[in-house]
Design a protein around this motif. Structure first.
Motif, mmCIF file in Angstrom:
data_model
loop_
_atom_site.group_PDB
_atom_site.id
_atom_site.type_symbol
_atom_site.label_atom_id
_atom_site.label_comp_id
_atom_site.label_asym_id
_atom_site.label_seq_id
_atom_site.Cartn_x
_atom_site.Cartn_y
_atom_site.Cartn_z
ATOM 1 N N GLU A 1 0.965 -5.247 7.168
ATOM 2 C CA GLU A 1 0.265 -3.946 6.356
ATOM 3 C C GLU A 1 -0.912 -4.590 6.215
ATOM 4 O O GLU A 1 -2.104 -2.850 7.024
ATOM 5 C CB GLU A 1 0.718 -3.699 5.157
ATOM 6 C CG GLU A 1 2.180 -3.207 5.073
ATOM 7 C CD GLU A 1 2.690 -2.628 4.118
ATOM 8 O OE1 GLU A 1 4.111 -2.475 3.839
ATOM 9 O OE2 GLU A 1 1.961 -3.433 2.460
ATOM 10 N N SER A 2 -1.521 -5.039 6.395
ATOM 11 C CA SER A 2 -3.150 -6.246 6.827
ATOM 12 C C SER A 2 -3.696 -5.603 7.866
ATOM 13 O O SER A 2 -5.164 -5.054 7.874
ATOM 14 C CB SER A 2 -3.356 -7.363 6.686
ATOM 15 O OG SER A 2 -4.579 -8.015 6.619
ATOM 16 N N ASP A 3 -2.345 -5.678 9.327
ATOM 17 C CA ASP A 3 -3.328 -5.382 9.867
ATOM 18 C C ASP A 3 -3.529 -4.416 10.911
ATOM 19 O O ASP A 3 -4.050 -3.429 11.096
ATOM 20 C CB ASP A 3 -2.414 -6.638 10.854
ATOM 21 C CG ASP A 3 -2.986 -7.058 11.372
ATOM 22 O OD1 ASP A 3 -3.577 -8.265 10.540
ATOM 23 O OD2 ASP A 3 -2.223 -8.341 12.535
ATOM 24 N N LEU B 1 2.786 0.072 9.192
ATOM 25 C CA LEU B 1 1.895 1.389 9.263
ATOM 26 C C LEU B 1 0.844 1.839 8.029
ATOM 27 O O LEU B 1 0.977 1.855 6.783
ATOM 28 C CB LEU B 1 2.360 2.861 9.365
ATOM 29 C CG LEU B 1 3.591 2.308 10.056
ATOM 30 C CD1 LEU B 1 5.085 3.819 10.003
ATOM 31 C CD2 LEU B 1 3.169 2.551 11.783
ATOM 32 N N VAL B 2 0.117 2.382 8.281
ATOM 33 C CA VAL B 2 -1.560 2.155 7.265
ATOM 34 C C VAL B 2 -1.963 3.950 7.680
ATOM 35 O O VAL B 2 -2.249 4.692 8.870
ATOM 36 C CB VAL B 2 -1.759 1.699 7.029
ATOM 37 C CG1 VAL B 2 -3.537 2.199 6.105
ATOM 38 C CG2 VAL B 2 -1.831 0.118 6.330
ATOM 39 N N MET B 3 -2.315 4.845 6.830
ATOM 40 C CA MET B 3 -3.080 5.852 7.240
ATOM 41 C C MET B 3 -3.582 6.163 6.028
ATOM 42 O O MET B 3 -4.434 5.820 4.783
ATOM 43 C CB MET B 3 -2.395 7.500 7.579
ATOM 44 C CG MET B 3 -1.519 7.588 5.941
ATOM 45 S SD MET B 3 -2.492 8.506 4.654
ATOM 46 C CE MET B 3 -3.056 10.088 5.401
ATOM 47 N N PHE B 4 -5.523 7.076 6.685
ATOM 48 C CA PHE B 4 -6.195 7.020 5.768
ATOM 49 C C PHE B 4 -6.755 8.536 6.395
ATOM 50 O O PHE B 4 -6.760 9.046 7.450
ATOM 51 C CB PHE B 4 -7.469 6.484 6.749
ATOM 52 C CG PHE B 4 -8.849 7.070 5.600
ATOM 53 C CD1 PHE B 4 -8.852 6.823 3.921
ATOM 54 C CD2 PHE B 4 -9.601 7.288 6.680
ATOM 55 C CE1 PHE B 4 -10.020 7.216 3.345
ATOM 56 C CE2 PHE B 4 -10.881 7.539 5.986
ATOM 57 C CZ PHE B 4 -11.075 7.384 3.753
ATOM 58 N N LYS C 1 0.141 3.589 2.787
ATOM 59 C CA LYS C 1 0.653 2.721 3.836
ATOM 60 C C LYS C 1 2.572 2.713 3.537
ATOM 61 O O LYS C 1 3.566 3.055 2.507
ATOM 62 C CB LYS C 1 0.574 0.978 3.423
ATOM 63 C CG LYS C 1 0.991 0.869 2.054
ATOM 64 C CD LYS C 1 1.493 -0.526 1.865
ATOM 65 C CE LYS C 1 1.862 -0.323 0.514
ATOM 66 N NZ LYS C 1 2.853 -1.056 -0.289
ATOM 67 N N ALA C 2 3.288 1.723 4.137
ATOM 68 C CA ALA C 2 4.667 1.518 4.810
ATOM 69 C C ALA C 2 5.360 0.105 6.138
ATOM 70 O O ALA C 2 4.227 -0.248 6.688
ATOM 71 C CB ALA C 2 5.516 2.739 4.890
ATOM 72 N N THR C 3 5.926 0.125 5.416
ATOM 73 C CA THR C 3 6.602 -1.234 6.645
ATOM 74 C C THR C 3 8.221 -0.865 6.841
ATOM 75 O O THR C 3 8.862 -0.535 5.822
ATOM 76 C CB THR C 3 7.114 -2.106 6.355
ATOM 77 O OG1 THR C 3 5.219 -2.764 5.356
ATOM 78 C CG2 THR C 3 7.182 -3.842 6.346
ATOM 79 N N ILE C 4 7.757 -0.387 7.624
ATOM 80 C CA ILE C 4 9.484 -0.244 8.967
ATOM 81 C C ILE C 4 9.896 -2.109 9.326
ATOM 82 O O ILE C 4 9.815 -2.492 9.996
ATOM 83 C CB ILE C 4 9.502 0.304 10.640
ATOM 84 C CG1 ILE C 4 9.009 1.997 9.732
ATOM 85 C CG2 ILE C 4 11.349 0.440 10.706
ATOM 86 C CD1 ILE C 4 8.627 2.286 11.082
ATOM 87 N N GLU C 5 11.277 -2.045 8.585
ATOM 88 C CA GLU C 5 11.823 -3.690 9.010
ATOM 89 C C GLU C 5 13.626 -3.663 9.418
ATOM 90 O O GLU C 5 14.308 -2.424 9.444
ATOM 91 C CB GLU C 5 12.566 -4.213 7.427
ATOM 92 C CG GLU C 5 10.952 -4.655 6.723
ATOM 93 C CD GLU C 5 11.031 -5.154 5.330
ATOM 94 O OE1 GLU C 5 12.411 -5.056 4.976
ATOM 95 O OE2 GLU C 5 10.266 -5.748 4.591
ATOM 96 N N VAL D 1 -6.346 -0.088 -0.579
ATOM 97 C CA VAL D 1 -4.690 0.166 -0.529
ATOM 98 C C VAL D 1 -3.800 -1.406 -0.389
ATOM 99 O O VAL D 1 -4.494 -2.213 -0.443
ATOM 100 C CB VAL D 1 -4.542 0.660 0.995
ATOM 101 C CG1 VAL D 1 -4.623 -0.578 2.037
ATOM 102 C CG2 VAL D 1 -2.669 1.110 1.756
ATOM 103 N N ASP D 2 -2.686 -0.936 -1.366
ATOM 104 C CA ASP D 2 -1.883 -2.251 -1.284
ATOM 105 C C ASP D 2 -1.195 -3.030 -0.527
ATOM 106 O O ASP D 2 0.048 -2.856 -0.717
ATOM 107 C CB ASP D 2 -1.173 -2.021 -3.082
ATOM 108 C CG ASP D 2 -1.199 -3.186 -3.532
ATOM 109 O OD1 ASP D 2 -1.089 -4.338 -3.221
ATOM 110 O OD2 ASP D 2 0.518 -3.105 -4.304
#
Length: 178
Positions: free
Chosen positions: A140-142, A15-18, A25-29, A133-134
Motif C-alpha cells: 500500500e505504501s508503494d 491499491l491506492v486512489m486519489f 486504499k485496498a490490498t488484494i491478498e 491515507v492510512d
C-alpha cells in the motif's frame, strides 16, 4: 478524473486512489490453491479481476503501475512477469493505458533518493501521506506513491514535493510514456 496506484504482487497487491479530494486504499491478498499451471492462471485472473473491479477505470483516469523488476532473481520470476503482463493487458482493455513507473522513481518520489529502502519509503509515506491515507503494508505504501505519481500526471496536485523528488517522474512524463 481519478488517479490510481497499483503495486502488483502475487501475494499482496496494494491499491491506492486519489480523486482530487479523497483517498482510498485496498490490498488484494491471494494464496495458491496448488502448483498447477491452471491454478496459477486462475489466481492471476482473479487478481486482475479484483483490480479492475476496485479501480473501475473510466476514460480519463490515470493509472500508474509499478514496472516489473527486470533485475529480480526468483524461482517465481516467470509467474511475476505473467501477472504483470496480464494486468497491464486487462487495464488497456478497460481504456486505461497505465503509466509504467519503475521502483526507483517511486523511491525517489517518496524520499528524494532512487535507491531508498522499502522501510524508508514507508516512513515517508506515513510522514507525508499519513493524514490522507492510512497504509498498512509496503504494498500500500508503494501504491500510495504510485497514486501520487498518477495524481501529478492527471494535474490533481496531490501534495507539494521538493524538485529532487520529482526528477524521475518529470523525465517519465517528458518521454510521454504510459
Amino acid at each position: 478524473m481519478t488517479a490510481f496506484g497499483i503495486d502488483l504482487s502475487l501475494r499482496s497487491t496494494g491499491l491506492v486512489m486519489f480523486d482530487g479530494e479523497t483517498w482510498d486504499k485496498a490490498t488484494i491478498e491471494t494464496t495458491p490453491k496448488d502448483s498447477t499451471p491452471g491454478s496459477f492462471l486462475d489466481r492471476v485472473d482473479d487478481i486482475a479481476d479484483q483490480i479492475i473491479n476496485w479501480c473501475d477505470p473510466r476514460q480519463g483516469d490515470v493509472l500508474c503501475l509499478e514496472g516489473p523488476a527486470l533485475q529480480a532473481k526468483s524461482a517465481q520470476l516467470d509467474r511475476m512477469f505473467a501477472l504483470w503482463w496480464l494486468v497491464y493487458k486487462r487495464l488497456r482493455e478497460h481504456h486505461a493505458e497505465p503509466f509504467v513507473v519503475q521502483a526507483q522513481i517511486i523511491k525517489q518520489l517518496a524520499t528524494g533518493k532512487g535507491n531508498a529502502s522499502k522501510e524508508a519509503v514507508l516512513i515517508q509515506t506515513v510522514k507525508r501521506l499519513g493524514r490522507f491515507v492510512d497504509v498498512e503494508n509496503f504494498d500500500e505504501s508503494d501504491a500510495a506513491w504510485l497514486a501520487v505519481a498518477a495524481g501529478i500526471i492527471a494535474g490533481l496536485d496531490p501534495l507539494p514535493l521538493p524538485a529532487a523528488h520529482l526528477k524521475g517522474l518529470n523525465e517519465l512524463i517528458r518521454k510521454g510514456a504510459p
